[in-house]
Design an enzyme around this catalytic site. Structure first.
Site, PDB file in Angstrom:
ATOM      1  N   LYS A  52       0.809   4.212  -2.962  1.00 10.25           N
ATOM      2  CA  LYS A  52       0.618   5.156  -2.582  1.00 10.25           C
ATOM      3  C   LYS A  52       1.732   6.298  -2.915  1.00 10.25           C
ATOM      4  CE  LYS A  52      -3.795   4.912  -1.709  1.00 10.25           C
ATOM      5  NZ  LYS A  52      -4.717   5.461  -2.643  1.00 10.25           N
TER       6      LYS A  52
ATOM      7  N   TYR B  29       0.834  -1.220  -0.003  1.00 12.06           N
ATOM      8  CA  TYR B  29      -0.056   0.011   0.040  1.00 12.06           C
ATOM      9  C   TYR B  29       0.947   1.282  -0.196  1.00 12.06           C
ATOM     10  CZ  TYR B  29      -3.596   3.380   1.569  1.00 12.06           C
ATOM     11  OH  TYR B  29      -4.436   4.281   2.029  1.00 12.06           O
TER      12      TYR B  29
END
Length: 303
Positions: A159, A155
């Site tokens: 991001k 993640y």
């Protein structure tokens, strides 16, 4: 902000933050293409927007593939005649520490967040350039992508990549009048409710209807989904035409501009640096004030 006449695609907008973004854009006058993998969530979101007097169409698809991205853009054009705004919000979590994370855990998250942002932005940019009237790409990042976060290799990497793409595309699309910005939101969602310091405070606010306390809204920058939506509406509007290539944080009472990476300390050695020279220089020179990493643990004030 007046968005009448504009058309927006919001990925992952069947619930949570994505739904909040879609509703805020619709309330400002934009026609919305709602997207989610859950058909019931899509139907409910479209019904909510239209019941409030807005315009909406739905697309059930998992972002990542080019086909899904093209379907989203085609739906906007077919239903509403054009595309002006893309908000790339769709995402999933597969949290595990590095030594327990599987290939599928990594690939699934990167596929939805990073590749999904890429394919949707590529399709939207092509359409916006063809229209010749500019546009807005609003890419959703995360504090994890700015600082790293325990158990979120996949993640955080995705991001961080999204912010890098925003900076790159701001350069590439500037001459076409298309702005590109990354939003770093923090809000009380199902995910943040799992954080021990936040959970009881959020639960109490939901039960009593009282607002979240100041320490949470200001110090931690965490509030409601509605607190975040104003930034999305601003970035979708003509008022933000001079804002591009930025990473902007929003949450609770807090609005912030994230710094881009830059050299913090520099030293020079004639002829270059040997390992021994670096070791001698590091502690008292370039490395004297190392950067912090990770999202700081939230601290509730003592009673």
């Amino acid at each position: 902000m007046d968005l009448h006449g504009k058309v927006a695609v919001v990925t992952g907008s069947g619930r949570g933050l994505g739904l909040g973004y879609a509703q805020a854009l619709a309330a400002a006058g934009a026609a919305i293409v709602v997207n989610d993998v859950d058909p019931d969530a899509v139907d409910a979101a479209v019904a909510t927007i239209t019941a409030a007097g807005g315009k909406a169409a739905g697309v059930v698809a998992a972002v990542g593939d080019s086909a899904a991205a093209e379907e989203l853009v085609d739906t906007a054009v077919r239903e509403f005649g054009r595309l002006d705004v893309l908000v790339t919000n769709a995402g999933i979590l597969r949290d595990r520490v590095l030594w327990k994370m599987t290939d599928d855990d990594f690939d699934d998250v990167v596929r939805v967040h990073l590749r999904g942002t890429f394919t949707c932005a590529r399709a939207a940019a092509a359409r916006m350039r063809e229209q010749g009237t500019g546009g807005r790409l609003v890419l959703i990042s995360s504090p994890a992508g700015q600082r790293g976060n325990f158990g979120q290799t996949n993640y955080a990497a995705a991001k961080a990549g999204i912010v890098a793409m925003a900076r790159t595309w701001a350069m590439e699309l500037g001459r076409s009048g298309i702005t590109v910005n990354a939003v770093v939101p923090v809000a009380a969602t199902d995910m943040t409710k799992t954080i021990p310091a936040f959970a009881p405070v959020i639960e109490e606010a939901e039960l009593t209807g009282n607002p979240l306390p100041d320490w949470l809204r200001k110090d931690e920058g965490l509030g409601t989904v509605e607190d975040v939506a104003g930034l999305i509406t601003f970035l979708a509007s003509d008022a933000s035409e001079a804002v591009t290539g930025q990473a902007i944080g929003i949450g609770g009472d807090r609005l912030a501009l994230w710094a881009h990476p830059k050299e913090k300390a520099v030293a020079f050695a004639d002829g270059g640096w040997s390992a021994a020279a670096i070791a001698a220089e590091w502690t008292g020179g370039v490395g004297a004030e190392p950067e912090t990493y990770g999202i700081p643990a939230p601290q509730a004030p003592e009673a």
